[in-house]
Design a protein around this motif. Sequence first.
Motif, short mmCIF file in Angstrom:
data_model
loop_
_atom_site.label_atom_id
_atom_site.label_comp_id
_atom_site.label_asym_id
_atom_site.label_seq_id
_atom_site.Cartn_x
_atom_site.Cartn_y
_atom_site.Cartn_z
N LEU A 145 0.83 -1.20 0.00
CA LEU A 145 0.00 0.00 0.00
C LEU A 145 0.87 1.26 0.00
N ARG A 146 1.94 1.23 0.76
CA ARG A 146 2.84 2.40 0.80
C ARG A 146 3.38 2.69 -0.60
N LEU A 147 3.85 1.65 -1.31
CA LEU A 147 4.37 1.86 -2.66
C LEU A 147 3.30 2.37 -3.61
N ALA A 148 2.06 1.89 -3.44
CA ALA A 148 0.97 2.31 -4.33
C ALA A 148 0.62 3.78 -4.13
N VAL A 149 0.60 4.24 -2.87
CA VAL A 149 0.21 5.64 -2.63
C VAL A 149 1.37 6.60 -2.87
N GLU A 150 2.59 6.14 -2.69
CA GLU A 150 3.75 7.01 -2.90
C GLU A 150 3.77 7.59 -4.30
N ARG A 151 3.34 6.80 -5.27
CA ARG A 151 3.42 7.22 -6.67
C ARG A 151 2.55 8.44 -6.97
N ARG A 152 1.51 8.64 -6.18
CA ARG A 152 0.59 9.75 -6.46
C ARG A 152 0.49 10.74 -5.31
N TRP A 153 1.33 10.58 -4.29
CA TRP A 153 1.27 11.49 -3.14
C TRP A 153 1.77 12.88 -3.56
N PRO A 154 1.17 13.96 -3.03
CA PRO A 154 1.54 15.30 -3.49
C PRO A 154 2.88 15.81 -2.98
N TYR A 155 3.54 15.10 -2.10
CA TYR A 155 4.90 15.47 -1.66
C TYR A 155 5.57 14.21 -1.13
N ARG A 156 6.85 14.29 -0.80
CA ARG A 156 7.58 13.13 -0.31
C ARG A 156 7.63 13.21 1.22
N PRO A 157 6.73 12.50 1.91
CA PRO A 157 6.70 12.58 3.37
C PRO A 157 7.72 11.65 4.02
N GLU A 158 7.92 11.86 5.31
CA GLU A 158 8.85 11.01 6.06
C GLU A 158 8.28 9.62 6.29
N LEU A 341 -5.52 0.20 -6.49
CA LEU A 341 -4.78 1.36 -6.95
C LEU A 341 -3.91 1.05 -8.17
N ALA A 342 -3.49 -0.21 -8.29
CA ALA A 342 -2.64 -0.60 -9.43
C ALA A 342 -3.44 -1.15 -10.60
N ASP A 343 -4.71 -1.45 -10.41
CA ASP A 343 -5.52 -2.12 -11.42
C ASP A 343 -5.99 -1.13 -12.48
N GLU A 344 -5.70 -1.43 -13.75
CA GLU A 344 -6.08 -0.54 -14.84
C GLU A 344 -7.59 -0.41 -14.98
N GLY A 345 -8.29 -1.53 -14.81
CA GLY A 345 -9.75 -1.48 -14.91
C GLY A 345 -10.37 -0.59 -13.85
N THR A 346 -9.85 -0.67 -12.62
CA THR A 346 -10.37 0.20 -11.55
C THR A 346 -10.10 1.66 -11.86
#
Length: 444
Positions: A145-158, A341-346
Amino acid sequence: MADRTDDAGWFAGQLSEISARGIANQAAALIRRGVLPPGSKLPTVRDLAYRLGISPATVSEAWGELRHQRMIEGRGRSGSWVTGDTTGPRPARTGTSGLFGSDVLDLSLSVPDTAVLPPLEEALRHAAAARNLHSYERTPILDSLRLAVERRWPYRPETFLATNGGYNAFYSAVHALIMPGATVAIEDPTAMRLLDILEDRGARPLPVACDAEGPLPEALEQALASKPAAFVYQPRTHSVTGRGVSAARLDALAAVLAQSDTLIIEDDGIGAVSPRQPVSLGSRFPDRVIHILSFSKSHGPDLRLAVLSAPMAIRRRIQSYRSFSSGWTSRLLQEMTAWLLADEGTNARLAANRRLYAQRRAALTAALAAQGIAIPAGDGLCIWVPVASEQFALVTLAARRIAVLAGSKCAVTPTRHIRVATAILADRYDHVAESIRLAASGEG
């Protein structure tokens, strides 16, 4: 005996522990046993404090806890009275929202159309086979989940933390970081559950006025002069009005916040329903921004899933508070969300839903424009309509079998608006618009 309950001497004789908590617990027991039945008047704070030989502040704190538990109520100069023990604490705004029959067009809830939410079957099958399910290890967030949300997060958090929904994230942050009695600057209007959570904590919401571009910098500056514990706002699509914070306004807010050390809480409750790109002040203030992203309205409310980002020290405090209850968020639900989050259909479904919601909102605003009511541009799941009288508007629409939300539930300062849901409105736009025109006019 009940007719002597306002006698401070009698009441003091019923108490063996005279701390604030002790007085509250013993008074609550008297109420539950019927010794203090509903309608009983309590002794004044000053009189009871004198009889007990303690500070009036101690009694006042006890009475405050009983009011929070809805067991007593204050009636101004008439004093405090017992209301009973049949109701416990509940959200003052959300808890009083009504349930309507099947013959009512319910536009009071700002929710997605459940018929178009992404299917969950394949995500559930994937998650059920994930590693480490049923572990009692209190992992803040799964790597997937962390890797999935990191790609679209609006900044790089700690650091990140998975939570049981957006409001759970806000509730946990407020209880972990904000003391009772503190003030919290918050945009006005705002999501009513945010206000419920602050008031339940005993915090005092400090309104920050807004316009079409977001919170006004001068209003925020004035609020910050009171040294609030936090500033709360919605940076992407505002859940009540549908407007977003412009890039220029975000810069102006950052300039104001740079003059303080106030905690900043960003609530992205609309999430991927919004056609706007995620934005945050996190890159400017990485040491004090908490950014909350909910997946309930975009991917499904039964996922009960949100993610927050924060500095490590703040995340640890929030996680420590959560240790009193759930401790961690379901790995099954985290894995499901990561897969979605990774699924193209979704993602294609979400894009189609954004277009659908925009069409429905536009259809109602166009019908309202034809009735002489202009609604500012925006997006999201509802519109914010000015009315001459909220009560008249609610009653008039109810007579036409239409339910909406009183705007005052979303506001700190007095307002005359109604919130009308648009995402679930697939037809009858002209009828709804005509009904709103009659309701907004305030003329019988």
